[in-house]
Structures are given as C-alpha cells and as structure tokens.
Design a protein around this motif. Structure first.
Motif, PDB file in Angstrom:
ATOM      1  N   HIS A  63       0.803  -1.226   0.000  1.00 43.55           N
ATOM      2  CA  HIS A  63       0.000   0.000   0.000  1.00 43.55           C
ATOM      3  C   HIS A  63       0.845   1.291   0.000  1.00 43.55           C
ATOM      4  O   HIS A  63       0.590   2.215  -0.782  1.00 43.55           O
TER       5      HIS A  63
ATOM      6  N   HIS B 119       1.281   4.540  -2.574  1.00 38.85           N
ATOM      7  CA  HIS B 119       1.274   5.980  -2.273  1.00 38.85           C
ATOM      8  C   HIS B 119       2.549   6.644  -2.812  1.00 38.85           C
ATOM      9  O   HIS B 119       2.493   7.701  -3.431  1.00 38.85           O
TER      10      HIS B 119
ATOM     11  N   SER C 247      -0.557   9.795   6.204  1.00 39.91           N
ATOM     12  CA  SER C 247      -1.987   9.495   6.070  1.00 39.91           C
ATOM     13  C   SER C 247      -2.563   9.158   7.437  1.00 39.91           C
ATOM     14  O   SER C 247      -1.934   9.401   8.470  1.00 39.91           O
TER      15      SER C 247
ATOM     16  N   ASP D 127      -6.644   7.379  -0.248  1.00 42.16           N
ATOM     17  CA  ASP D 127      -6.554   6.012  -0.759  1.00 42.16           C
ATOM     18  C   ASP D 127      -7.297   5.867  -2.083  1.00 42.16           C
ATOM     19  O   ASP D 127      -8.436   6.314  -2.228  1.00 42.16           O
TER      20      ASP D 127
HETATM   21 ZN    ZN Z   1      -3.272   4.994   2.381  1.00 41.75          ZN
END
Ligand code: ZN
Ligand code: KG4
Length: 356
Positions: free
Chosen positions: A111, A115, A148, A316
């Motif tokens: 993930h 980003h 985040s 996201d």
């Molecule tokens: Zn994220």
C-alpha cells in the motif's frame, strides 16, 4: 498495457484502470466515511462488509469510466497489505478470482509503495508536471514522505518501487492525530480536512505545542505526545464542552496544532533532502491534501522540486496501485493465486511480497 487496480485496505473501496503505469483512465472510489462517521473512526468489521457490498459495482464503474471491457484488461493489481485483514481479503480474493477467470497476471502491491508511486500517475500530467502521454523521463531519486491516517513514514526512493526506509512514526500517524484531536473537541470525522479548513481562520502561534522529535537526528516521527498536549491545553481552557462554539479558541487551537505538524514534516523532509543531497521531494497520502502543508512547502522548499499529487491520488485510491503494478509486471514478479493478504506487509518486502 491496461492494468485494473483494486484497493480495499482500509475504508475506501476503490478500482481504477491505468495505462502503461502512467495515464489514469478511471479512478472510482466508494468512501465509507458516512458509515463510520457515527463511530468517530473506522470499525473494521463494518468496513469489510461494506467492501463486499461495494466491490462489484466499483470495479464495473471503473471499467465503464475507462470505456474498456474486462476482456481488454492485461493484468489485475491489488493491495496486498498493510491494512485491516478483513478489508484486504475482500480486494485480494476478488482480484484473484478475476485474474484466474480471465487467465491474466495477478500483481500485488504494498500500500505505501502505491502511495509513494502516486506522483507518477495522472489524467494528463503527473505530479512532477510531466505529460503522462510522454514516455517517463529518466528516473531521478527522491525523498518520499507518506502521511496518512494509517502511516507517517519517510523513504528514499532510488528507482520505481525500490525503497530505502528512513523513518516512521513511533506511535500515531499524523492523520490519526488530526482525527483524534478533532474528535476530542467534537468537530466530526474525519478530522483532517476539518482542522485544515478551520486552521485558516486561526493564529498558529496562539498555543505553543511541541515539535516532537525535532531534537533527534533521525527521520522518525511521534504525534501521540502532541495530541496529548492538545488535550491538556483544552483542559486548561475548561474542557471540550466549555470551548464548544467558541470559534476563535477552536480556530487558534487547530491552527497551532497544524503549525506543529507542518513544522515537523517540513523540517524532517529538509534534513532528509540535505543528508542525501537530493532536490526532489514527494509528499503523498491523505494528509498531503492539507492546504497549510502545501502552502508551507511552497514557501519553505527553496530549490526543491516538490511533487504533490492531485487530492484524488493522495487519499486512498486504486490508480496508484494499478500504476505501481506496471513496474511489478515489468520486473516479472507476478503473484500466484495462492497469494495471501498481509496485515503488516513491509515496504521493503515489496519485492519478496510480489512472489508469495
Ligand atoms: Zn493509504
Ligand atoms: O491516505 P488516506 O485516505 O488513508 C490512509 O491510508 O490512512 O488518508 C486519510 C487521512 C485521514 O486521517 C484524514 O483525516 C487525513 O488523511 N486528511 C487530512 C486532510 N485530508 C485528509 N489531514 C489533514 N488535512 C487534510 N486536508
């Protein structure tokens, strides 16, 4: 090459179609904010159920927006971790099913790696200002700051998907701290965008909040103490109920909290750039939407090229996953249909994680 990306690690069900790792043809996101709002945070079990309810229509929508049929998709990309296990499983199992049924490669992406790749995608231009129709220019290393609700980390990005982690938060993520202080004074959820908006009316020097870990010569962060200082200041003012409705006090508190976060993020980024003799910085993740942070970067990053993805690619999304997956594909690192979701998948495990 067309890659369909799927992202379901937390509270956004997302699907996107990206061409050749750069051009975003579609970017569908179903936010669960209205569902979790009444709890003031993400409830994992409810989140996974919502992903299950949303995923078919989100994937269909992404294909429709891109005006491509599933049969035209060359590979399926999915976030394998880190994230909430029930949430990750929905995306991973769905992606496996599609890849097996279509007999096309399955590509798994970490993930945060997604980003950190987000500056390279766009509908017309990427966040470095380069047209996505052009072949990507030679890669130049950069410092990536991923901020985040779930993560605050800094990495040196040496090549696409080649990372040297520099530091991360020792406790709360910066977005998490925003959300918690907003909840504390009854502002609502998610707190980040609300605190950002209110801060514009306040005095950033009204309250002297600490700048955690700036005294340390590393790239780790800590936002939990800052959150506690905020709560103590609210107590001194008589408590959350006493200040409710007092717009001036709330704006000053928010502006002072935000100034502390920004000082830490900007200063640590400066130090990382200097230490590695780099002139490129990418700030990614939901907190990269923050207007105060964007203004501070514009002001304080002299002679530095700063990439700030469009807000739709900061929070996201699956476009960053489909984009990053292009490099997983070119590295020949396909995943088998036996691949599993991983709650704590490491950024550096990206290469190993591709396989199994
Ligand atoms: Zn994220
Ligand atoms: O990247 P993201 O969608 O999800 C995670 O991977 O966590 O980030 C969501 C986080 C939330 O904590 C939200 O409050 C924060 O990003 N956020 C902001 C802003 N917009 C979103 N924080 C500060 N200022 C903003 N404008």
């Amino acid at each position: 090459m067309l890659i369909l990306g799927i992202e379901s690690s937390c509270d956004e069900t997302a699907a996107a179609v990206v061409e050749d790792g750069r051009r975003v043809l579609s970017n569908r996101i179903a936010s669960q904010v209205p569902i979790h709002q009444r709890y003031g945070g993400v409830v994992p079990e409810i989140a996974s159920r919502a992903h299950l309810e949303q995923i078919v229509q989100i994937v269909d929508g992404a294909l429709a927006d891109a005006k491509v049929a599933l049969s035209e998709i060359d590979a399926i990309a999915v976030t394998r971790g880190p994230g909430l296990i029930g949430c990750l499983l929905v995306g991973v199992e769905f992606a496996k099913g599609l890849a097996v049924a279509r007999r096309i490669p399955l590509l798994s992406v970490q993930h945060i790696a997604g980003h950190l790749y987000s500056p390279f995608i766009g509908r017309e231009r990427d966040a470095w200002g380069v047209s996505v129709a052009d072949p990507a220019p030679p890669f130049q290393p950069y410092i990536g700051l991923a901020v985040s609700g779930g993560h605050s980390s800094m990495a040196l990005v040496r090549a696409p998907l080649t990372f040297e982690p520099l530091g991360e938060t020792l406790d709360d993520a910066v977005g998490e701290a925003y959300d918690k202080i907003a909840k504390h004074i009854g502002l609502g959820y998610p707190g980040g965008p609300l605190v950002d908006r209110i801060s514009a009316q306040g005095n950033p020097r009204a309250y002297a909040f600490p700048r955690p870990l700036l005294n340390r010569d590393d790239y780790d962060f800590s936002f939990s103490g800052l959150k506690s200082s905020f709560a103590r200041e609210v107590e001194k003012l008589g408590g959350a109920d006493a200040i409710r409705g007092d717009e001036k006090i709330i704006a000053d508190l928010c502006a002072s909290f935000q100034a502390a976060c920004i000082d830490v993020l900007v200063e640590k980024s400066h130090r990382a750039l200097r230490a590695h003799r780099l002139t490129r910085l990418a700030v990614v993740g939901g907190v990269a939407c923050n207007r105060g942070l964007r203004a501070a970067l514009a002001l304080r990053m002299k002679n530095i090229t700063v990439a700030l993805p469009e807000p739709e690619f900061c929070t996201d999304n699956a476009a960053m996953i489909a984009g990053a997956a292009f490099h997983v594909y070119t590295a020949g690192a396909h995943s088998e249909p036996t691949v599993n979701a991983r709650v704590g998948l490491e950024l550096t495990a990206t290469a190993a994680g591709w396989q199994q």
